[in-house]
Motif scaffolding. Structure first.
Motif, PDB file in Angstrom:
ATOM      1  N   LEU A  96      -5.545   4.999  -5.775  1.00 19.94           N
ATOM      2  CA  LEU A  96      -4.424   3.906  -5.687  1.00 19.94           C
ATOM      3  C   LEU A  96      -5.092   2.505  -5.470  1.00 19.94           C
ATOM      4  O   LEU A  96      -4.755   1.397  -6.011  1.00 19.94           O
ATOM      5  N   ALA A  97      -6.324   2.592  -4.775  1.00 18.81           N
ATOM      6  CA  ALA A  97      -6.990   1.214  -4.149  1.00 18.81           C
ATOM      7  C   ALA A  97      -7.615   0.762  -5.535  1.00 18.81           C
ATOM      8  O   ALA A  97      -7.300  -0.638  -5.623  1.00 18.81           O
ATOM      9  N   ARG A  98      -7.929   1.668  -6.359  1.00 16.44           N
ATOM     10  CA  ARG A  98      -8.690   1.142  -7.773  1.00 16.44           C
ATOM     11  C   ARG A  98      -7.690   0.638  -8.636  1.00 16.44           C
ATOM     12  O   ARG A  98      -7.892  -0.875  -9.088  1.00 16.44           O
ATOM     13  N   VAL A  99      -6.279   1.124  -8.760  1.00 12.48           N
ATOM     14  CA  VAL A  99      -5.420   0.745  -9.519  1.00 12.48           C
ATOM     15  C   VAL A  99      -4.983  -0.588  -9.102  1.00 12.48           C
ATOM     16  O   VAL A  99      -4.542  -1.801  -9.850  1.00 12.48           O
ATOM     17  N   LEU A 100      -4.525  -0.772  -7.859  1.00 15.75           N
ATOM     18  CA  LEU A 100      -4.000  -2.010  -7.205  1.00 15.75           C
ATOM     19  C   LEU A 100      -4.861  -3.058  -7.352  1.00 15.75           C
ATOM     20  O   LEU A 100      -4.448  -4.296  -7.615  1.00 15.75           O
ATOM     21  N   HIS A 101      -6.164  -2.918  -7.268  1.00 14.49           N
ATOM     22  CA  HIS A 101      -7.251  -4.031  -7.334  1.00 14.49           C
ATOM     23  C   HIS A 101      -7.370  -4.554  -8.814  1.00 14.49           C
ATOM     24  O   HIS A 101      -7.208  -5.708  -9.389  1.00 14.49           O
ATOM     25  N   ALA A 102      -7.173  -3.400  -9.738  1.00 20.48           N
ATOM     26  CA  ALA A 102      -7.194  -3.768 -11.271  1.00 20.48           C
ATOM     27  C   ALA A 102      -5.857  -4.452 -11.796  1.00 20.48           C
ATOM     28  O   ALA A 102      -6.008  -5.243 -12.562  1.00 20.48           O
ATOM     29  N   CYS A 103      -4.813  -4.538 -10.790  1.00 18.94           N
ATOM     30  CA  CYS A 103      -3.748  -5.083 -11.282  1.00 18.94           C
ATOM     31  C   CYS A 103      -3.225  -6.319 -10.417  1.00 18.94           C
ATOM     32  O   CYS A 103      -2.605  -7.098 -10.599  1.00 18.94           O
ATOM     33  N   GLY A 104      -4.520  -6.835  -9.872  1.00 21.24           N
ATOM     34  CA  GLY A 104      -4.644  -8.228  -9.188  1.00 21.24           C
ATOM     35  C   GLY A 104      -4.331  -8.228  -7.795  1.00 21.24           C
ATOM     36  O   GLY A 104      -4.061  -9.310  -7.300  1.00 21.24           O
ATOM     37  N   ALA A 105      -4.360  -7.096  -7.084  1.00 18.73           N
ATOM     38  CA  ALA A 105      -3.922  -7.153  -5.550  1.00 18.73           C
ATOM     39  C   ALA A 105      -5.276  -7.848  -4.809  1.00 18.73           C
ATOM     40  O   ALA A 105      -6.261  -7.321  -5.288  1.00 18.73           O
ATOM     41  N   ARG A 106      -5.224  -8.763  -4.101  1.00 20.00           N
ATOM     42  CA  ARG A 106      -6.471  -9.283  -3.322  1.00 20.00           C
ATOM     43  C   ARG A 106      -6.521  -8.800  -1.910  1.00 20.00           C
ATOM     44  O   ARG A 106      -7.741  -8.734  -1.599  1.00 20.00           O
ATOM     45  N   THR A 107      -5.443  -8.058  -1.464  1.00 23.40           N
ATOM     46  CA  THR A 107      -5.806  -7.378  -0.074  1.00 23.40           C
ATOM     47  C   THR A 107      -5.180  -5.991  -0.231  1.00 23.40           C
ATOM     48  O   THR A 107      -4.227  -5.697  -1.329  1.00 23.40           O
ATOM     49  N   ARG A 108      -5.630  -4.998   0.522  1.00 18.95           N
ATOM     50  CA  ARG A 108      -4.959  -3.650   0.447  1.00 18.95           C
ATOM     51  C   ARG A 108      -3.828  -3.839   1.038  1.00 18.95           C
ATOM     52  O   ARG A 108      -3.460  -4.211   2.398  1.00 18.95           O
ATOM     53  N   PRO A 109      -2.733  -3.040   0.555  1.00 14.17           N
ATOM     54  CA  PRO A 109      -1.342  -2.953   1.234  1.00 14.17           C
ATOM     55  C   PRO A 109      -1.340  -2.180   2.422  1.00 14.17           C
ATOM     56  O   PRO A 109      -1.991  -1.071   2.612  1.00 14.17           O
ATOM     57  N   ARG A 110      -0.227  -2.570   3.179  1.00 11.77           N
ATOM     58  CA  ARG A 110      -0.353  -1.947   4.396  1.00 11.77           C
ATOM     59  C   ARG A 110       0.253  -0.466   4.176  1.00 11.77           C
ATOM     60  O   ARG A 110      -0.319   0.533   5.235  1.00 11.77           O
ATOM     61  N   TRP A 111       1.171  -0.283   3.431  1.00 10.97           N
ATOM     62  CA  TRP A 111       1.558   1.069   3.240  1.00 10.97           C
ATOM     63  C   TRP A 111       0.201   1.998   2.833  1.00 10.97           C
ATOM     64  O   TRP A 111       0.336   3.512   3.210  1.00 10.97           O
ATOM     65  N   LEU A 112      -0.669   1.717   2.295  1.00  9.36           N
ATOM     66  CA  LEU A 112      -1.595   2.391   1.991  1.00  9.36           C
ATOM     67  C   LEU A 112      -2.627   2.810   3.199  1.00  9.36           C
ATOM     68  O   LEU A 112      -3.051   4.137   3.136  1.00  9.36           O
ATOM     69  N   ASP A 113      -2.784   1.880   4.010  1.00  7.55           N
ATOM     70  CA  ASP A 113      -3.462   2.296   5.271  1.00  7.55           C
ATOM     71  C   ASP A 113      -2.640   3.276   5.974  1.00  7.55           C
ATOM     72  O   ASP A 113      -3.032   4.051   6.641  1.00  7.55           O
ATOM     73  N   GLU A 114      -1.038   3.077   6.108  1.00  9.32           N
ATOM     74  CA  GLU A 114      -0.280   3.952   6.827  1.00  9.32           C
ATOM     75  C   GLU A 114      -0.350   5.257   6.445  1.00  9.32           C
ATOM     76  O   GLU A 114      -0.419   6.198   7.018  1.00  9.32           O
ATOM     77  N   ALA A 115      -0.699   5.421   4.977  1.00 13.29           N
ATOM     78  CA  ALA A 115      -0.593   6.734   4.436  1.00 13.29           C
ATOM     79  C   ALA A 115      -1.971   7.522   4.725  1.00 13.29           C
ATOM     80  O   ALA A 115      -1.963   8.568   5.099  1.00 13.29           O
ATOM     81  N   GLU A 116      -3.031   6.823   4.660  1.00 11.27           N
ATOM     82  CA  GLU A 116      -4.338   7.576   5.053  1.00 11.27           C
ATOM     83  C   GLU A 116      -4.282   7.938   6.544  1.00 11.27           C
ATOM     84  O   GLU A 116      -4.811   8.881   6.893  1.00 11.27           O
ATOM     85  N   GLU A 117      -3.735   6.928   7.445  1.00  8.72           N
ATOM     86  CA  GLU A 117      -3.397   7.399   9.001  1.00  8.72           C
ATOM     87  C   GLU A 117      -2.798   8.671   8.988  1.00  8.72           C
ATOM     88  O   GLU A 117      -3.009   9.352   9.818  1.00  8.72           O
TER      89      GLU A 117
END
Length: 239
Positions: A96-117
């Motif tokens: 997911l982090a790889r996809v979002l970076h490839a799509c232009g995300a400059r920062t990690r979305p909060r929901w992804l941190d919440e999911a990992e937590e």
């Protein structure tokens, strides 16, 4: 950046994280609700010519959900294709982090941190239970080896009985499934829509857990709530 997603999980991830970037999705991309983008066929039969006509900067796909020939046709037409592989929960976070970076995300979305937590805090239920996990009927098919959903269940304390099968989604006769005598049967509402009236009747005498297929099989924003939602459904089947 213009992105076409051929995977419902990734569609939701991109749409939630990068509003306005998604240029097209499949007919099966149901989240987020109200998503208004061109629909480009199914995950197994995307409209390749229509995708090419949209001139996306990137198509995101998955090695299991999408077919190699379709992805090859897109590449042959000059379209950049990113293919993910997701067979366990930690791998889902990396992809997911790889996809979002490839799509232009400059920062990690909060929901992804919440999911990992959320998944870092999971404690498997004890005692562990065995299960069979049908994903289709007519013919009956179940989870086999190296599946994302199987890893999700294992982390919650449920071990499915066909995890060592040579096939990832083996076809198993119903009599054999019953004879396996699992502690419970896990019945998701997708890809086959099992319901209280369609599924449990095939396994008389066995506890059946009807679970959200989105929380069991999707790797996207739903991962944050998945441990709680699935654990609740599984607990309901305990004696």
């Amino acid at each position: 950046m213009r992105v076409v997603s051929l995977v419902p999980s990734l569609t939701e991830a991109v749409a939630v994280s990068l509003p306005g970037v998604l240029a097209g999705a499949t007919d099966w991309c149901t989240h987020p609700a109200g998503l208004d983008v061109p629909r480009l066929g199914g995950t197994k039969n995307p409209a390749v010519e229509d995708i090419v006509a949209l001139a996306p900067d990137l198509v995101v796909a998955n090695e299991e959900e999408n077919r190699g020939p379709d992805l090859a046709a897109l590449r042959a037409a000059g379209v950049d294709v990113l293919v993910t592989e997701v067979r366990e929960v930690p791998q889902a976070f990396r992809e997911l982090a790889r996809v979002l970076h490839a799509c232009g995300a400059r920062t990690r979305p909060r929901w992804l941190d919440e999911a990992e937590e959320a998944w870092a805090d999971v404690t498997p239920c004890e005692p562990r239970r065995s299960a069979i996990v049908p994903i289709w009927r007519r013919p009956w098919m179940v989870l086999g080896r190296e599946t994302f959903a199987g890893d999700v269940l294992s982390r919650l304390g449920v071990d499915h009985l066909y995890a060592a099968h040579e096939d990832r989604y083996p076809r198993i006769p119903l009599d054999e499934l019953r004879a396996a005598a699992p502690d419970l049967v896990v019945l998701p509402d997708e890809p086959y829509r099992f319901t209280p009236a369609d599924g449990p009747e095939a396994f008389p005498g066995l506890p059946c857990a009807l679970v959200s297929g989105r929380h069991l099989t999707w790797y996207g924003p739903s991962l944050a709530a998945a441990p709680r939602v699935l654990a609740s459904a599984l607990r309901a089947t305990r004696p």
